[in-house]
Design an enzyme around this catalytic site. Sequence first.
Site, PDB file in Angstrom:
ATOM      1  N   GLY A   1       0.832  -1.194   0.000  1.00 24.02           N
ATOM      2  CA  GLY A   1       0.000   0.000   0.000  1.00 24.02           C
ATOM      3  C   GLY A   1       0.867   1.245   0.000  1.00 24.02           C
ATOM      4  N   CYS A   2       0.347   2.300  -0.613  1.00 25.01           N
ATOM      5  CA  CYS A   2       1.172   3.499  -0.791  1.00 25.01           C
ATOM      6  C   CYS A   2       1.542   4.128   0.546  1.00 25.01           C
ATOM      7  CB  CYS A   2       0.466   4.499  -1.699  1.00 25.01           C
ATOM      8  SG  CYS A   2      -1.218   4.893  -1.206  1.00 25.01           S
ATOM      9  N   PHE A   3       0.555   4.322   1.425  1.00 23.48           N
ATOM     10  CA  PHE A   3       0.878   4.869   2.746  1.00 23.48           C
ATOM     11  C   PHE A   3       1.868   3.958   3.475  1.00 23.48           C
ATOM     12  CE2 PHE A   3      -3.435   7.133   2.943  1.00 23.48           C
ATOM     13  CZ  PHE A   3      -2.883   8.402   2.898  1.00 23.48           C
ATOM     14  N   ALA A   4       1.639   2.649   3.324  1.00 21.81           N
ATOM     15  CA  ALA A   4       2.478   1.691   4.038  1.00 21.81           C
ATOM     16  C   ALA A   4       3.941   1.832   3.650  1.00 21.81           C
ATOM     17  CB  ALA A   4       1.977   0.269   3.778  1.00 21.81           C
ATOM     18  N   VAL A   5       4.208   2.003   2.358  1.00 21.30           N
ATOM     19  CA  VAL A   5       5.594   2.171   1.915  1.00 21.30           C
ATOM     20  C   VAL A   5       6.249   3.325   2.656  1.00 21.30           C
ATOM     21  CG1 VAL A   5       7.052   2.831  -0.043  1.00 21.30           C
ATOM     22  CG2 VAL A   5       5.167   1.221  -0.377  1.00 21.30           C
TER      23      VAL A   5
END
Lengths: 351, 351, 351, 351
Positions: D154-158
Amino acid sequence: MITAKIIGAGGYGGVGILELLLSHPEVEVKTLISPGSTGENIAVLHPHLDGFCNMDIIDAETPEAQEPRDVVFMSTPDRVGMKLAQAELDKGAKVIDFSGDFRFNSVDSYAEYARRLDKETSHDSPGLLPESVYGLPELHRDELQGSNLAGNPGCFAVSCILGLAPAAKANIIDLKGIICDCKTGVSGAGKTPNPLHHYPNRYENMNAYRLTGHQHVCEVERELGLLANTEVTLTFTAQVLPICRGIMSTLYGRVAPGVTEEKVLELYRDFYKNEPFVRVYDKNKTIGSHHVRCTNFCNLTVSVDERTGILRVVSYIDNLMKGQAGAAMQNMNVLFGFEETAGLDRSGMQP
Amino acid sequence: MITAKIIGAGGYGGVGILELLLSHPEVEVKTLISPGSTGENIAVLHPHLDGFCNMDIIDAETPEAQEPRDVVFMSTPDRVGMKLAQAELDKGAKVIDFSGDFRFNSVDSYAEYARRLDKETSHDSPGLLPESVYGLPELHRDELQGSNLAGNPGCFAVSCILGLAPAAKANIIDLKGIICDCKTGVSGAGKTPNPLHHYPNRYENMNAYRLTGHQHVCEVERELGLLANTEVTLTFTAQVLPICRGIMSTLYGRVAPGVTEEKVLELYRDFYKNEPFVRVYDKNKTIGSHHVRCTNFCNLTVSVDERTGILRVVSYIDNLMKGQAGAAMQNMNVLFGFEETAGLDRSGMQP
Amino acid sequence: MITAKIIGAGGYGGVGILELLLSHPEVEVKTLISPGSTGENIAVLHPHLDGFCNMDIIDAETPEAQEPRDVVFMSTPDRVGMKLAQAELDKGAKVIDFSGDFRFNSVDSYAEYARRLDKETSHDSPGLLPESVYGLPELHRDELQGSNLAGNPGCFAVSCILGLAPAAKANIIDLKGIICDCKTGVSGAGKTPNPLHHYPNRYENMNAYRLTGHQHVCEVERELGLLANTEVTLTFTAQVLPICRGIMSTLYGRVAPGVTEEKVLELYRDFYKNEPFVRVYDKNKTIGSHHVRCTNFCNLTVSVDERTGILRVVSYIDNLMKGQAGAAMQNMNVLFGFEETAGLDRSGMQP
Amino acid sequence: MITAKIIGAGGYGGVGILELLLSHPEVEVKTLISPGSTGENIAVLHPHLDGFCNMDIIDAETPEAQEPRDVVFMSTPDRVGMKLAQAELDKGAKVIDFSGDFRFNSVDSYAEYARRLDKETSHDSPGLLPESVYGLPELHRDELQGSNLAGNPGCFAVSCILGLAPAAKANIIDLKGIICDCKTGVSGAGKTPNPLHHYPNRYENMNAYRLTGHQHVCEVERELGLLANTEVTLTFTAQVLPICRGIMSTLYGRVAPGVTEEKVLELYRDFYKNEPFVRVYDKNKTIGSHHVRCTNFCNLTVSVDERTGILRVVSYIDNLMKGQAGAAMQNMNVLFGFEETAGLDRSGMQP
């Protein structure tokens, strides 16, 4: 009708209070000062005022500029108002300063603020500090009513203090571990062009800044400390993004076990139940900074993350209104005993 | 005090007139209709209105919705108002329609407009067309004063007509070769999300659209033709860019030899000298669309390119104000004999 | 591999050509000059280059800075390149200048350009003017192939010339009455902060500027005149709006009777059929400036308004690519006989 | 050369990986699938690709669409890829899924994720979960090298994981009290128009959303937990603002006494010293999200607020690159043993 003088009329704070005063039923603007623009017509500098205010900006040293006015707004850089306030007070004016010069009641607390700005730490009018009042009517209305000198709060500070005041007062969060993650529109940096806010550098760009320590922290810690009757320490991050007007501060504090979202919401709603400019929402309400744009409102969404035990308040204001000129006019209304919402009773426009 | 009803309160036109009416000294909003949002509270739909207007949107078919109001605003799509106007007029209301339904006095001119929109060309209330008045007070103030039915102009049309009216009236430009190069903010396309105005597709993106022919051309040619007393033909380009509110129309017409910039400026200043909402500037004045944002003004810069013999007028309005809700309120003021600037006397806010 | 030197590496033009050269298969950048930033690392000035180019900007007067390079890009203000070009040519370099200094072949035509900029009108290297080539490969590819000195075109000029060249060459429009309505993103004004492009003044704001006469007109009239073999006069309006990268020029010319849209489209498609960076569309194609963002393309939509007899071409480029650094690299490719699309073969990214 | 198939080519993820693959030296795109756009030419859907890729989007059910490709990108909504992956693996493909379908190794952890999305919690291909690898090469490079199935993060996760990984691994922060304050550009919400991201509602507007709990929390807690070898709990706030591309995550954790900024910086620099796409800066460096725009970089500024004992990391990525398509291509490079930076070796363009 009272008469008004604006020092620093050319900047965003100055034009902001001017716009508001032009439609205030009890005030007539009589004097405009702005050192960099002396001799210019305000409507040439700000064409949207053409037909509403076509006064000349005059030289601060002339007798005309020195005529007594009932209220004086000093939308001036730090360390300017402290040199000018006494003379205006001596002429019988009530004074509202937009900088940090009169936000503190002691030379020590001022010095701590000035240090964070890398400014000289001595105060030029120490005698005025004890009588100046922090210009946040939601917390200091009574003191303001009897005062002649108000220090308008910092824009970030307004959003943080209003967002955390009920929790601090009720002592339901860990007051040593608060985190204030604050995002501001670029108008907060003022009207002087600079590389960071040159349009090509600012569009599609967000960034944290002044990670070494922001000066608004002092006010927030002091005000929350007064409410909680204990020392408050907080971590503060200032961030700027491609918006002109608006602050969104996301505020985090660890709650004691058993403090539920329901109770906190009730607490907040009760705390602000008589406040004309604070609106409290729960986490299911989708609101955004545009809902307070060009208004004097502070909108709050209040929730508790029960999984982690964190109170999270998202606080929205317009940095040029409740964060500056709107607050100044609200303060003026309180200082003079006008209806507190006079001239501020506007919803804003969408979209 | 008069009472008002807004049909289409949920859209940009509806919320725009509602915001304005809420601060109008002579009007009380009593009825909100918006077919897609029946049963919702307007302040839930538009959170900035919370505390200013917390009325429910009601079902148009209920008796409550049918109560007579003094003024009815129909902020509805084309071909809706034409079905509703007669019933409101019959109840004694004055009606202001935001669509093209009542901008034309004959079924033929309406049909030409409808064709450009790919709509059905027959009119459902042909009997009302002769008595409807084109809602541009700068050109039709006298007719509006005696009327009960106004057709609010198209947003692009307002900017083009006001920008060219003095030149058309004085017959100083070639009326067969006018070019209107028009740029609009995206709010002109309304509140329904669509791919072209999805933020990621719209930021950093400008484009021409409807190159096959825009419907606002009809109004502009008709109005300029009435002023010039001859047929007018113009080339019109609609363009959209990443701005929410604002129209900038750049208007070109070939002047007769000997027509100097000085004379044209004088002509324009004279034409608009008593108009509260039109400001005329020369080419050395730097103004922009933000100077009319959230106001009812039309700002014009007028110049003649002497090298090429072309009159160039740059016309700025806020498409949601002078191009829509502001114009509607100005029309209401004229229809009811209120002060024409009532509720519209605002400078806007900068930045 | 050839070696490159960039003079003016700190500005938008300089960093633009640097970014492109860093991925060009045949070029190694060896020297960076930027008077205002001498001693700084280019990756400190432009953090996105960190890891790609971490060279220091060096003093133009040092021996190291004077070392001969195969190609020299002068991304410098008007009247700077004209003083530096000869020395670089003498060392065997091919020179591409980004300003107006080498866009004209005679002192008279340069003087006319300089007058519009309110600059001194004499040229410091008049001897170089006859051998300099206007850097628009679509019109001057053959001359460029044998040349050592190219004057990169003005950004607006590129969009107007490519948009009108086929019509001028075929003599199908009235060449005395062309209107160029041009809109640019703000990066065209360069990287120096100024009030007009300070974010709070630029968002939600579009405006016309330099209504007194824009300098790019000279190039456009000259190039179209060469194609048409007659004198060309045009009315040009420069406008700026809240976009960083992009130009949209809407171009109007009266066609002779019988010139149909179909014929004009065929003419345009034929004219550009072998051009790698020009794409021609009809009026039913919705394209926008974002479709050429960060690319070297010029997209054109071509139509004829048969009601009014006007050819209307909407021309889209990225002002920093086909309008500046991209054009410069395309010119370099032609001057050195590289594949013309080398390093420019990119589609851009959406959204 | 390997061949590629993109399922979901019409969306932002799909066009993003397509743009990248078009310039990858080792890959040829052979199949485009996008259920909503079957039969359309990709260059009609995305005009910037005209001349770069003019393939038709084909029906997923046809034999042509079923031809085996070496790599299959599934840029599809949650719960779609889990139905398609096995068939592609059976044909010998390596598969990279953009959704949450293959980010978890057990049905339980998937269920927890699905719950937060209000999706069905059972997994349709439970047998594939143990062999799928979390597609973050910085932490799982070795596992990816031997794998055929990667779940793109996930983008936020990265942004959160890369920002906190060194601190978690070294166990220098309180892993029960982490706060992730995350801001994203609107492209993260995909290409389907909706009211929240309609341009008029999104400009000048920032807001927190999904305050009830964001699904990316699961990945971050799991990954940090694996590094720290203990359970991690964090408070996560998702916020969206008027930017198209970009994530700025501000990450807070309480450090143990004696953990200085200097030590933490050293720790971070060491952790990432061989990583091609992570850059570490100290708090005096002014960087912004635009410095990683259109690139695969993650930029970090790392500091410790000594007054409050809080580690603060500001993590910047482009949500469509390192947060999506760039990460996918980096994963492909690792899965196939290509140079890890192939096709991603770009600085981005400024401004």
